[in-house]
Design a protein around this motif. Structure first.
Motif, PDB file in Angstrom:
ATOM      1  N   GLU A   8      29.126  -6.868  23.770  1.00 32.81           N
ATOM      2  CA  GLU A   8      27.823  -6.618  23.153  1.00 32.81           C
ATOM      3  C   GLU A   8      27.960  -5.815  21.862  1.00 32.81           C
ATOM      4  O   GLU A   8      27.275  -6.076  20.870  1.00 32.81           O
ATOM      5  CB  GLU A   8      26.925  -5.859  24.139  1.00 32.81           C
ATOM      6  N   LEU A   9      28.871  -4.827  21.852  1.00 33.21           N
ATOM      7  CA  LEU A   9      28.995  -3.924  20.710  1.00 33.21           C
ATOM      8  C   LEU A   9      30.128  -4.297  19.766  1.00 33.21           C
ATOM      9  O   LEU A   9      30.314  -3.655  18.730  1.00 33.21           O
ATOM     10  CB  LEU A   9      29.194  -2.486  21.205  1.00 33.21           C
ATOM     11  N   GLY A  10      30.920  -5.311  20.115  1.00 29.46           N
ATOM     12  CA  GLY A  10      32.016  -5.717  19.249  1.00 29.46           C
ATOM     13  C   GLY A  10      33.142  -4.701  19.180  1.00 29.46           C
ATOM     14  O   GLY A  10      33.763  -4.518  18.129  1.00 29.46           O
ATOM     15  N   ILE A  11      33.425  -4.033  20.288  1.00 28.47           N
ATOM     16  CA  ILE A  11      34.484  -3.015  20.339  1.00 28.47           C
ATOM     17  C   ILE A  11      35.792  -3.670  20.786  1.00 28.47           C
ATOM     18  O   ILE A  11      35.832  -4.352  21.805  1.00 28.47           O
ATOM     19  CB  ILE A  11      34.105  -1.882  21.314  1.00 28.47           C
ATOM     20  N   GLU A  12      36.862  -3.445  20.039  1.00 28.57           N
ATOM     21  CA  GLU A  12      38.167  -4.030  20.367  1.00 28.57           C
ATOM     22  C   GLU A  12      39.249  -2.972  20.565  1.00 28.57           C
ATOM     23  O   GLU A  12      40.420  -3.318  20.700  1.00 28.57           O
ATOM     24  CB  GLU A  12      38.589  -4.993  19.253  1.00 28.57           C
ATOM     25  N   SER A  13      38.883  -1.696  20.544  1.00 33.88           N
ATOM     26  CA  SER A  13      39.863  -0.617  20.704  1.00 33.88           C
ATOM     27  C   SER A  13      39.396   0.336  21.803  1.00 33.88           C
ATOM     28  O   SER A  13      38.235   0.756  21.818  1.00 33.88           O
ATOM     29  CB  SER A  13      40.034   0.149  19.391  1.00 33.88           C
ATOM     30  N   PHE A  14      40.312   0.674  22.718  1.00 34.46           N
ATOM     31  CA  PHE A  14      39.955   1.481  23.886  1.00 34.46           C
ATOM     32  C   PHE A  14      41.073   2.453  24.238  1.00 34.46           C
ATOM     33  O   PHE A  14      42.249   2.133  24.083  1.00 34.46           O
ATOM     34  CB  PHE A  14      39.749   0.616  25.138  1.00 34.46           C
ATOM     35  N   VAL A  15      40.692   3.606  24.754  1.00 31.26           N
ATOM     36  CA  VAL A  15      41.619   4.498  25.454  1.00 31.26           C
ATOM     37  C   VAL A  15      41.188   4.464  26.916  1.00 31.26           C
ATOM     38  O   VAL A  15      40.102   4.930  27.259  1.00 31.26           O
ATOM     39  CB  VAL A  15      41.558   5.937  24.905  1.00 31.26           C
ATOM     40  N   CYS A  16      42.019   3.868  27.772  1.00 29.40           N
ATOM     41  CA  CYS A  16      41.635   3.617  29.157  1.00 29.40           C
ATOM     42  C   CYS A  16      42.462   4.459  30.135  1.00 29.40           C
ATOM     43  O   CYS A  16      43.561   4.912  29.816  1.00 29.40           O
ATOM     44  CB  CYS A  16      41.841   2.143  29.502  1.00 29.40           C
ATOM     45  N   TYR A  17      41.931   4.585  31.345  1.00 33.61           N
ATOM     46  CA  TYR A  17      42.677   5.198  32.455  1.00 33.61           C
ATOM     47  C   TYR A  17      43.294   6.531  32.072  1.00 33.61           C
ATOM     48  O   TYR A  17      44.501   6.751  32.225  1.00 33.61           O
ATOM     49  CB  TYR A  17      43.756   4.232  32.960  1.00 33.61           C
ATOM     50  N   ASN A  18      42.464   7.437  31.550  1.00 31.13           N
ATOM     51  CA  ASN A  18      42.938   8.777  31.188  1.00 31.13           C
ATOM     52  C   ASN A  18      44.128   8.736  30.244  1.00 31.13           C
ATOM     53  O   ASN A  18      45.049   9.550  30.337  1.00 31.13           O
ATOM     54  CB  ASN A  18      43.272   9.580  32.440  1.00 31.13           C
ATOM     55  N   GLY A  19      44.108   7.774  29.317  1.00 30.05           N
ATOM     56  CA  GLY A  19      45.145   7.707  28.302  1.00 30.05           C
ATOM     57  C   GLY A  19      46.378   6.934  28.674  1.00 30.05           C
ATOM     58  O   GLY A  19      47.337   6.871  27.901  1.00 30.05           O
ATOM     59  N   GLY A  26      42.508  -5.113  20.052  1.00 33.35           N
ATOM     60  CA  GLY A  26      42.916  -6.183  20.954  1.00 33.35           C
ATOM     61  C   GLY A  26      44.376  -6.177  21.343  1.00 33.35           C
ATOM     62  O   GLY A  26      44.796  -6.966  22.199  1.00 33.35           O
ATOM     63  N   GLU A  27      45.185  -5.292  20.751  1.00 28.92           N
ATOM     64  CA  GLU A  27      46.619  -5.230  21.046  1.00 28.92           C
ATOM     65  C   GLU A  27      46.932  -3.984  21.865  1.00 28.92           C
ATOM     66  O   GLU A  27      46.494  -2.880  21.518  1.00 28.92           O
ATOM     67  CB  GLU A  27      47.416  -5.199  19.743  1.00 28.92           C
ATOM     68  N   VAL A  28      47.688  -4.147  22.944  1.00 31.14           N
ATOM     69  CA  VAL A  28      48.084  -2.999  23.764  1.00 31.14           C
ATOM     70  C   VAL A  28      49.150  -2.203  23.014  1.00 31.14           C
ATOM     71  O   VAL A  28      50.216  -2.730  22.679  1.00 31.14           O
ATOM     72  CB  VAL A  28      48.637  -3.462  25.131  1.00 31.14           C
ATOM     73  N   ILE A  29      48.855  -0.924  22.720  1.00 28.67           N
ATOM     74  CA  ILE A  29      49.815  -0.090  21.993  1.00 28.67           C
ATOM     75  C   ILE A  29      50.439   0.982  22.876  1.00 28.67           C
ATOM     76  O   ILE A  29      51.397   1.637  22.471  1.00 28.67           O
ATOM     77  CB  ILE A  29      49.180   0.555  20.750  1.00 28.67           C
ATOM     78  N   LEU A  30      49.925   1.181  24.078  1.00 25.32           N
ATOM     79  CA  LEU A  30      50.528   2.132  25.014  1.00 25.32           C
ATOM     80  C   LEU A  30      50.285   1.664  26.442  1.00 25.32           C
ATOM     81  O   LEU A  30      49.147   1.371  26.813  1.00 25.32           O
ATOM     82  CB  LEU A  30      49.943   3.541  24.838  1.00 25.32           C
ATOM     83  N   LYS A  31      51.353   1.593  27.215  1.00 24.51           N
ATOM     84  CA  LYS A  31      51.262   1.290  28.645  1.00 24.51           C
ATOM     85  C   LYS A  31      52.145   2.291  29.377  1.00 24.51           C
ATOM     86  O   LYS A  31      53.338   2.376  29.109  1.00 24.51           O
ATOM     87  CB  LYS A  31      51.757  -0.129  28.948  1.00 24.51           C
ATOM     88  N   LYS A  32      51.547   3.075  30.280  1.00 19.34           N
ATOM     89  CA  LYS A  32      52.330   4.026  31.056  1.00 19.34           C
ATOM     90  C   LYS A  32      51.917   3.927  32.529  1.00 19.34           C
ATOM     91  O   LYS A  32      51.077   4.690  33.004  1.00 19.34           O
ATOM     92  CB  LYS A  32      52.147   5.447  30.540  1.00 19.34           C
TER      93      LYS A  32
END
Length: 209
Positions: A8-19, A26-32
């Motif tokens: 709805e808002l056109g957001i493609e960047s997220f900080v998820c799961y407490n960082g 749209g590209e994953v830049i950190l996976k821990k």
């Protein structure tokens, strides 16, 4: 959980799961992900104490116990249905965070017995389980490095104890009116409750609207 509002808002960047899982345009830049070996021991201990665990992967959630009132209360508070049950969901899959459902008097027990994790309370019935060095602040640092910003340029709103590090580190931290007093104490500003247009009022309070 983000798909509908992101579209709805056109957001493609997220900080998820407490960082622990960060997406930039749209590209994953950190996976821990959480380490499997210690996760096995945590699950065993939690099961012995009849404390359910919700496993959070990159695309969905699963819970290891059916029809638990704590899980139902916690998920209802974030307007989500009870997750599907799959006690083995973590096998061979990256799990970036767990939700451990227990009363607050168990927090010290889990912290003492699992020093490789942080147990951050987000609800009266549940804590987030993250790596010991994980936090929303870390995820924000990775995001702004990609953007070329500095922490002084960042703003954050929070209402749970898992937001303490974040509000301390960003340039301007705003606690919701429904937040715990421990969070309000480290915030630069306090706005109204999330159910009373607190985000909108807070954005006006800090001069962004």
């Amino acid at each position: 959980m983000l798909d509908e509002i992101a579209e709805e808002l056109g957001i493609e960047s997220f900080v998820c799961y407490n960082g622990q899982y960060v997406i930039f345009e749209g590209e994953v830049i950190l996976k821990k992900p959480l380490p499997q070996e210690s996760l096995e021991r945590l699950i065993q201990t939690a099961t012995e104490n009849e404390h359910p665990i919700v496993f959070s992967a990159s695309d969905t959630l699963r819970v290891n116990l059916p029809d638990h009132p704590g899980v139902r209360e916690g998920m209802t508070s974030i307007k989500r249905e009870y997750p599907k049950v799959d006690a083995n969901y973590y096998h061979g899959r990256n799990i970036y965070q767990c939700l451990l459902f227990c009363e607050e008097n168990y927090d010290a027990f889990y912290s003492d017995n699992f020093p490789q994790y942080r147990f951050m309370r987000w609800h009266d019935v549940s804590v987030d389980v993250c790596p010991s060095d994980g936090s929303k602040a870390r995820g924000i640092r990775d995001m702004i490095q990609k953007l070329g910003f500095s922490m002084e340029d960042t703003y954050a709103f929070g209402d749970g104890l898992n937001d303490i590090d974040m509000l301390k580190e960003v340039g301007c931290g705003v606690a919701m009116g429904n937040a715990r007093e421990e969070l309000k104490a480290v915030a630069d500003h306090v706005t109204d409750s999330v159910s009373e247009d607190g985000i909108m009022k807070g954005l006006k309070q800090i001069g962004l609207l």
